[in-house]
Design a protein around this motif. Structure first.
Motif, PDB file in Angstrom:
ATOM      1  N   GLN A  43      79.611  38.630  20.768  1.00  0.00           N
ATOM      2  CA  GLN A  43      78.233  38.399  21.207  1.00  0.00           C
ATOM      3  C   GLN A  43      78.180  37.292  22.260  1.00  0.00           C
ATOM      4  OE1 GLN A  43      75.874  37.745  17.688  1.00  0.00           O
ATOM      5  NE2 GLN A  43      76.324  39.763  16.869  1.00  0.00           N
ATOM      6  N   GLN A  44      78.994  36.253  22.060  1.00  0.00           N
ATOM      7  CA  GLN A  44      79.043  35.172  23.042  1.00  0.00           C
ATOM      8  C   GLN A  44      79.599  35.685  24.370  1.00  0.00           C
ATOM      9  OE1 GLN A  44      77.889  31.944  22.646  1.00  0.00           O
ATOM     10  NE2 GLN A  44      78.233  31.852  24.853  1.00  0.00           N
ATOM     11  N   ALA A  45      80.612  36.547  24.284  1.00  0.00           N
ATOM     12  CA  ALA A  45      81.208  37.112  25.502  1.00  0.00           C
ATOM     13  C   ALA A  45      80.185  37.941  26.269  1.00  0.00           C
ATOM     14  CB  ALA A  45      82.436  37.950  25.150  1.00  0.00           C
ATOM     15  N   ILE A  46      79.315  38.663  25.558  1.00  0.00           N
ATOM     16  CA  ILE A  46      78.268  39.447  26.229  1.00  0.00           C
ATOM     17  C   ILE A  46      77.297  38.511  26.944  1.00  0.00           C
ATOM     18  CG2 ILE A  46      76.244  40.919  25.846  1.00  0.00           C
ATOM     19  CD1 ILE A  46      77.832  42.334  23.666  1.00  0.00           C
ATOM     20  N   GLY A  47      76.864  37.454  26.246  1.00  0.00           N
ATOM     21  CA  GLY A  47      75.946  36.492  26.875  1.00  0.00           C
ATOM     22  C   GLY A  47      76.574  35.834  28.097  1.00  0.00           C
ATOM     23  N   ASP A  48      77.827  35.434  27.963  1.00  0.00           N
ATOM     24  CA  ASP A  48      78.524  34.819  29.091  1.00  0.00           C
ATOM     25  C   ASP A  48      78.683  35.814  30.237  1.00  0.00           C
ATOM     26  OD1 ASP A  48      78.732  32.555  27.511  1.00  0.00           O
ATOM     27  OD2 ASP A  48      80.857  32.888  27.015  1.00  0.00           O
ATOM     28  N   GLY A  49      78.975  37.067  29.887  1.00  0.00           N
ATOM     29  CA  GLY A  49      79.140  38.096  30.917  1.00  0.00           C
ATOM     30  C   GLY A  49      77.852  38.360  31.678  1.00  0.00           C
ATOM     31  N   HIS A  50      76.722  38.354  30.973  1.00  0.00           N
ATOM     32  CA  HIS A  50      75.437  38.541  31.661  1.00  0.00           C
ATOM     33  C   HIS A  50      75.153  37.361  32.592  1.00  0.00           C
ATOM     34  CE1 HIS A  50      73.629  42.236  30.058  1.00  0.00           C
ATOM     35  NE2 HIS A  50      74.309  41.973  28.956  1.00  0.00           N
ATOM     36  N   ALA A  51      75.460  36.145  32.135  1.00  0.00           N
ATOM     37  CA  ALA A  51      75.245  34.968  32.990  1.00  0.00           C
ATOM     38  C   ALA A  51      76.114  35.055  34.238  1.00  0.00           C
ATOM     39  CB  ALA A  51      75.550  33.692  32.203  1.00  0.00           C
TER      40      ALA A  51
ATOM     41  N   VAL B 171      67.547  41.031  42.092  1.00  0.00           N
ATOM     42  CA  VAL B 171      66.104  40.898  42.310  1.00  0.00           C
ATOM     43  C   VAL B 171      65.502  40.186  41.105  1.00  0.00           C
ATOM     44  CG1 VAL B 171      63.924  42.083  42.737  1.00  0.00           C
ATOM     45  CG2 VAL B 171      66.040  42.943  43.773  1.00  0.00           C
ATOM     46  N   PHE B 172      65.628  40.765  39.918  1.00  0.00           N
ATOM     47  CA  PHE B 172      65.250  40.098  38.686  1.00  0.00           C
ATOM     48  C   PHE B 172      65.741  40.881  37.475  1.00  0.00           C
ATOM     49  CE2 PHE B 172      61.796  42.701  37.104  1.00  0.00           C
ATOM     50  CZ  PHE B 172      61.194  43.224  38.229  1.00  0.00           C
ATOM     51  N   THR B 173      65.591  40.268  36.332  1.00  0.00           N
ATOM     52  CA  THR B 173      65.979  40.919  35.078  1.00  0.00           C
ATOM     53  C   THR B 173      64.980  40.514  34.002  1.00  0.00           C
ATOM     54  OG1 THR B 173      67.796  41.309  33.508  1.00  0.00           O
ATOM     55  CG2 THR B 173      67.542  39.057  34.337  1.00  0.00           C
ATOM     56  N   GLN B 174      64.853  41.346  33.005  1.00  0.00           N
ATOM     57  CA  GLN B 174      63.995  41.067  31.859  1.00  0.00           C
ATOM     58  C   GLN B 174      64.679  41.632  30.616  1.00  0.00           C
ATOM     59  OE1 GLN B 174      60.533  39.779  31.952  1.00  0.00           O
ATOM     60  NE2 GLN B 174      61.257  39.126  33.957  1.00  0.00           N
TER      61      GLN B 174
END
Length: 123
Positions: free
Chosen positions: A22-30, A43-46
């Motif tokens: 789960q941390q890897a997913i959050g880091d990957g999105h960042a 452009v943006f994300t939600q």
């Protein structure tokens, strides 16, 4: 061209991930957001709320819409969020979608769709 990258979520898949995953997913999105901002494609994300918080307004032949609690579709997968990107081609949008960490997890999916209309902002 703008494309919406829709993140399809299966809560059973997410529930079975370890804290490290789960941390890897959050880091990957960042990391994905930082890279696409730097390239000028972001452009943006939600992120969207849980389907249990959904209200559905459905058209009826009576002319009076029906309002019900709960999501439109009765499926285990739901739309968890999206990225709007501005890229040169559909191929580039797919290439970016493949970089989102969800693409590496069995049971999750990303849907790439072109934006056809936008009010107040050029497409």
């Amino acid at each position: 061209m703008k494309f919406l990258i829709l993140m399809q979520v299966d809560p059973t898949v997410l529930d079975n991930l370890t804290e490290e995953q789960q941390q890897a997913i959050g880091d990957g999105h960042a990391r994905f957001m930082a890279q696409t901002k730097e390239s000028g494609e972001f452009v943006f994300t939600q992120a969207l709320g849980d389907p249990s918080q959904t209200t559905t307004v459905r058209g009826r032949t009576t002319g009076r819409p029906e309002v019900t609690e709960g999501p439109f579709a009765e499926t285990k997968e739901f739309l968890g969020g999206y990225y709007l990107v501005d890229v040169e081609s559909a191929d580039r949008a797919v290439e970016l979608a493949q970089q989102i960490p969800d693409a590496a997890i069995d049971g999750l999916a990303l849907e790439v769709r072109p934006v056809m209309f936008s009010d107040g902002e050029p497409i």
